[in-house]
Write a protein that holds these residues in place. Structure first.
Motif, PDB file in Angstrom:
ATOM      1  N   ASP A 195      69.384  75.272  78.509  1.00 20.36           N
ATOM      2  CA  ASP A 195      67.623  75.176  77.979  1.00 20.36           C
ATOM      3  C   ASP A 195      66.846  74.499  78.510  1.00 20.36           C
ATOM      4  O   ASP A 195      67.500  72.956  78.223  1.00 20.36           O
ATOM      5  N   PRO A 196      65.835  74.790  79.181  1.00 18.15           N
ATOM      6  CA  PRO A 196      65.210  73.745  79.662  1.00 18.15           C
ATOM      7  C   PRO A 196      64.334  72.751  79.093  1.00 18.15           C
ATOM      8  O   PRO A 196      63.947  71.380  79.161  1.00 18.15           O
ATOM      9  N   ALA A 197      64.468  73.153  77.939  1.00 13.96           N
ATOM     10  CA  ALA A 197      63.709  71.786  76.742  1.00 13.96           C
ATOM     11  C   ALA A 197      64.636  70.764  76.653  1.00 13.96           C
ATOM     12  O   ALA A 197      64.519  69.512  75.930  1.00 13.96           O
ATOM     13  N   VAL A 198      66.682  70.781  76.406  1.00 16.55           N
ATOM     14  CA  VAL A 198      67.157  70.187  76.770  1.00 16.55           C
ATOM     15  C   VAL A 198      67.500  69.025  78.335  1.00 16.55           C
ATOM     16  O   VAL A 198      67.118  67.932  77.894  1.00 16.55           O
ATOM     17  N   LEU A 199      67.207  69.965  79.213  1.00 17.38           N
ATOM     18  CA  LEU A 199      66.615  69.120  80.273  1.00 17.38           C
ATOM     19  C   LEU A 199      65.481  68.060  80.355  1.00 17.38           C
ATOM     20  O   LEU A 199      65.663  67.254  80.218  1.00 17.38           O
ATOM     21  N   GLU A 200      64.061  68.898  79.541  1.00 18.39           N
ATOM     22  CA  GLU A 200      63.432  68.097  78.731  1.00 18.39           C
ATOM     23  C   GLU A 200      63.830  66.511  78.427  1.00 18.39           C
ATOM     24  O   GLU A 200      62.922  65.033  78.514  1.00 18.39           O
ATOM     25  N   SER A 201      64.315  67.133  77.362  1.00 19.44           N
ATOM     26  CA  SER A 201      65.176  65.786  76.466  1.00 19.44           C
ATOM     27  C   SER A 201      65.985  64.979  77.331  1.00 19.44           C
ATOM     28  O   SER A 201      65.878  63.662  76.833  1.00 19.44           O
ATOM     29  N   VAL A 202      66.383  65.010  78.483  1.00 17.79           N
ATOM     30  CA  VAL A 202      67.450  64.157  78.886  1.00 17.79           C
ATOM     31  C   VAL A 202      66.227  63.438  79.990  1.00 17.79           C
ATOM     32  O   VAL A 202      67.063  62.046  80.046  1.00 17.79           O
ATOM     33  N   ARG A 203      65.702  64.099  80.393  1.00 19.92           N
ATOM     34  CA  ARG A 203      64.625  63.456  81.064  1.00 19.92           C
ATOM     35  C   ARG A 203      64.432  62.088  80.611  1.00 19.92           C
ATOM     36  O   ARG A 203      63.946  61.177  80.697  1.00 19.92           O
ATOM     37  N   GLY A 204      63.684  62.199  79.146  1.00 14.47           N
ATOM     38  CA  GLY A 204      63.013  61.340  78.497  1.00 14.47           C
ATOM     39  C   GLY A 204      64.058  60.354  78.471  1.00 14.47           C
ATOM     40  O   GLY A 204      63.519  58.646  77.900  1.00 14.47           O
ATOM     41  N   TRP A 205      65.584  60.547  77.939  1.00 16.59           N
ATOM     42  CA  TRP A 205      66.571  59.304  77.620  1.00 16.59           C
ATOM     43  C   TRP A 205      66.674  58.654  78.862  1.00 16.59           C
ATOM     44  O   TRP A 205      67.117  57.475  77.897  1.00 16.59           O
ATOM     45  N   VAL A 206      66.447  59.904  80.102  1.00 14.40           N
ATOM     46  CA  VAL A 206      67.301  58.834  81.064  1.00 14.40           C
ATOM     47  C   VAL A 206      66.006  57.472  81.289  1.00 14.40           C
ATOM     48  O   VAL A 206      66.101  56.120  81.765  1.00 14.40           O
ATOM     49  N   ILE A 265      66.438  62.591  88.972  1.00 19.43           N
ATOM     50  CA  ILE A 265      65.762  63.125  89.803  1.00 19.43           C
ATOM     51  C   ILE A 265      67.079  64.487  89.377  1.00 19.43           C
ATOM     52  O   ILE A 265      67.809  64.781  88.274  1.00 19.43           O
ATOM     53  N   ALA A 266      66.108  66.041  89.185  1.00 20.58           N
ATOM     54  CA  ALA A 266      67.081  66.954  89.304  1.00 20.58           C
ATOM     55  C   ALA A 266      67.306  67.801  89.684  1.00 20.58           C
ATOM     56  O   ALA A 266      66.877  68.375  90.572  1.00 20.58           O
ATOM     57  N   VAL A 267      68.597  68.316  90.246  1.00 19.26           N
ATOM     58  CA  VAL A 267      68.659  68.905  90.991  1.00 19.26           C
ATOM     59  C   VAL A 267      69.768  71.025  90.460  1.00 19.26           C
ATOM     60  O   VAL A 267      69.775  70.290  89.204  1.00 19.26           O
ATOM     61  N   ARG A 268      70.218  71.492  91.421  1.00 19.63           N
ATOM     62  CA  ARG A 268      70.462  72.768  90.659  1.00 19.63           C
ATOM     63  C   ARG A 268      71.902  72.687  91.315  1.00 19.63           C
ATOM     64  O   ARG A 268      72.390  72.026  91.899  1.00 19.63           O
ATOM     65  N   ASP A 269      72.206  72.906  89.736  1.00 19.76           N
ATOM     66  CA  ASP A 269      74.416  72.993  90.644  1.00 19.76           C
ATOM     67  C   ASP A 269      74.476  73.656  91.245  1.00 19.76           C
ATOM     68  O   ASP A 269      74.695  75.197  92.167  1.00 19.76           O
ATOM     69  N   ALA A 270      75.407  73.009  92.604  1.00 20.55           N
ATOM     70  CA  ALA A 270      75.303  73.066  94.269  1.00 20.55           C
ATOM     71  C   ALA A 270      76.612  72.203  93.597  1.00 20.55           C
ATOM     72  O   ALA A 270      76.540  71.265  93.874  1.00 20.55           O
ATOM     73  N   LEU A 293      69.198  54.952  89.195  1.00 26.16           N
ATOM     74  CA  LEU A 293      69.183  56.593  89.295  1.00 26.16           C
ATOM     75  C   LEU A 293      70.554  57.378  87.846  1.00 26.16           C
ATOM     76  O   LEU A 293      70.886  56.625  87.918  1.00 26.16           O
ATOM     77  N   VAL A 294      69.280  58.049  87.412  1.00 22.98           N
ATOM     78  CA  VAL A 294      70.917  59.204  88.006  1.00 22.98           C
ATOM     79  C   VAL A 294      70.576  60.799  87.287  1.00 22.98           C
ATOM     80  O   VAL A 294      68.904  60.751  87.623  1.00 22.98           O
ATOM     81  N   GLU A 295      71.008  61.145  88.214  1.00 25.53           N
ATOM     82  CA  GLU A 295      71.159  62.431  88.996  1.00 25.53           C
ATOM     83  C   GLU A 295      71.148  63.736  87.662  1.00 25.53           C
ATOM     84  O   GLU A 295      72.865  63.698  86.769  1.00 25.53           O
ATOM     85  N   ILE A 296      70.594  64.423  87.432  1.00 29.59           N
ATOM     86  CA  ILE A 296      70.323  65.766  85.998  1.00 29.59           C
ATOM     87  C   ILE A 296      71.211  66.604  87.315  1.00 29.59           C
ATOM     88  O   ILE A 296      70.096  67.178  87.587  1.00 29.59           O
ATOM     89  N   VAL A 297      72.318  67.420  86.162  1.00 28.80           N
ATOM     90  CA  VAL A 297      72.501  68.057  87.404  1.00 28.80           C
ATOM     91  C   VAL A 297      72.089  69.467  86.103  1.00 28.80           C
ATOM     92  O   VAL A 297      72.779  69.602  84.992  1.00 28.80           O
ATOM     93  N   VAL A 298      71.887  70.695  87.044  1.00 23.60           N
ATOM     94  CA  VAL A 298      71.561  71.510  85.656  1.00 23.60           C
ATOM     95  C   VAL A 298      72.150  73.246  85.945  1.00 23.60           C
ATOM     96  O   VAL A 298      71.486  73.307  87.443  1.00 23.60           O
ATOM     97  N   ALA A 299      72.792  73.088  85.046  1.00 24.27           N
ATOM     98  CA  ALA A 299      73.449  74.759  85.849  1.00 24.27           C
ATOM     99  C   ALA A 299      71.980  75.461  85.329  1.00 24.27           C
ATOM    100  O   ALA A 299      71.110  75.658  84.199  1.00 24.27           O
ATOM    101  N   PRO A 300      72.824  76.711  85.444  1.00 22.02           N
ATOM    102  CA  PRO A 300      71.233  78.405  85.288  1.00 22.02           C
ATOM    103  C   PRO A 300      71.454  78.893  83.859  1.00 22.02           C
ATOM    104  O   PRO A 300      69.678  78.951  83.836  1.00 22.02           O
ATOM    105  N   GLY A 301      72.338  78.092  82.690  1.00 21.18           N
ATOM    106  CA  GLY A 301      71.745  78.857  81.651  1.00 21.18           C
ATOM    107  C   GLY A 301      71.257  77.427  80.579  1.00 21.18           C
ATOM    108  O   GLY A 301      71.435  78.124  79.608  1.00 21.18           O
TER     109      GLY A 301
END
Length: 296
Positions: free
Chosen positions: A171-182, A190-195, A161-169
């Protein structure tokens, strides 16, 4: 879409990856990117620390080879590993920088801002934090939209597992890149909101702290508590053995952070504080809730 995002579409990892911090987690992350085909730059504070980090990577590769998890000899992977002692030496064409230094906000911010200054505008920066606010770390950066959290788990090579933590700012394209790299690392994301505590630390620490309280109250032995969760709930590892593996000092720091953010339900048990003060930090010291042999 940047060239780095385009490379993710091919399910590969960036050609050049930098990892700052060569401890247990950092070395494991280095190993993963080497075996996925990247050239990796490991940044440490001193030449001695860099050498120790390289040795950890080499030992991990030897273990992977002995278990049949990699085909080539470790030397073939190590040929693509370079160590430096200055963040400014990170190559400008680095596609991803993963910060893997201890859980101190001021240290992480110093590392991330220095790394951001060294790399190109298209690079992605990531923090391997298990509990700190990704939003607060991003606020210190010039390009916060290129930043997120990548929470790897220990031991990195064996964890799925790698937990990807997304800040409000972010970029969605960055998230998709990291999903692919993982995915290219052979792991599930898994992608979660920063909390506070994200998803994994919040749940894992809750279970671990309650298990420690049970030891403190003499409800059952550490071994029996772990067996209860392993056999009764099919957990691959009991909460106290996992605490030993993570490090009691690390778990204490996370619990203190969560208590400050979420309240007394995360207050560390006195037993945990006492064991940390006594230097019983788990596997890395040989003694925690369990006794660890050097070869384990």
């Amino acid at each position: 879409m940047s060239t780095h995002e385009q490379s993710a579409a091919g399910a590969g990892v960036p050609a050049v990856v930098a990892v700052v911090g060569g401890g247990t987690m950092g070395a494991g992350i280095v190993q993963q990117f080497l075996t996925a085909g990247a050239d990796v730059v490991l940044v440490e504070a001193t030449a001695e620390a860099a050498g120790a980090g390289r040795a950890r990577v080499a030992a991990g590769l030897e273990g992977a080879r002995s278990r049949g998890r990699i085909d080539a000899e470790p030397a073939a992977y190590l040929a693509r590993l370079r160590t430096v002692t200055d963040t400014a030496a990170i190559p400008a064409d680095t596609g991803l920088v993963v910060e893997a230094v201890p859980e101190r906000p001021e240290l992480k911010i110093a590392v991330l801002t220095a790394a951001e200054a060294a790399v190109g505008e298209d690079a992605v920066l990531a923090s391997n934090t298990s509990s700190l606010s990704v939003t607060e770390l991003a606020a210190a950066l010039q390009r916060p939209h290129r930043f997120l959290g990548t929470h790897f788990f220990n031991p990195v090579p064996a964890s799925k597992l790698v937990e990807i933590v997304v800040a409000p700012g972010t970029d969605p394209a960055v998230l998709e890149s990291v999903r692919g790299w993982v995915g290219a690392l052979g792991k599930t994301e898994i992608a979660v909101r920063d909390a506070p505590g994200f998803a994994t630390s919040r749940l894992g620490v809750t279970l671990g702290l309650e298990a420690i309280r049970m030891v403190e109250e003499e409800v059952a032995s550490p071994a029996d508590i772990d067996t209860a969760m392993e056999l009764g709930y099919r957990h691959p590892m009991g909460p106290l053995r996992l605490t030993d593996l993570v490090g009691l000092d690390v778990r204490l720091a996370i619990a203190e952070h969560l208590a400050s953010e979420l309240g007394d339900r995360f207050a560390p048990p006195e037993l945990l504080r006492r064991m940390v003060a006594e230097g019983k930090l788990g596997k890395k010291t040989g003694q925690g809730f369990h006794t660890w042999d050097e070869g384990e």
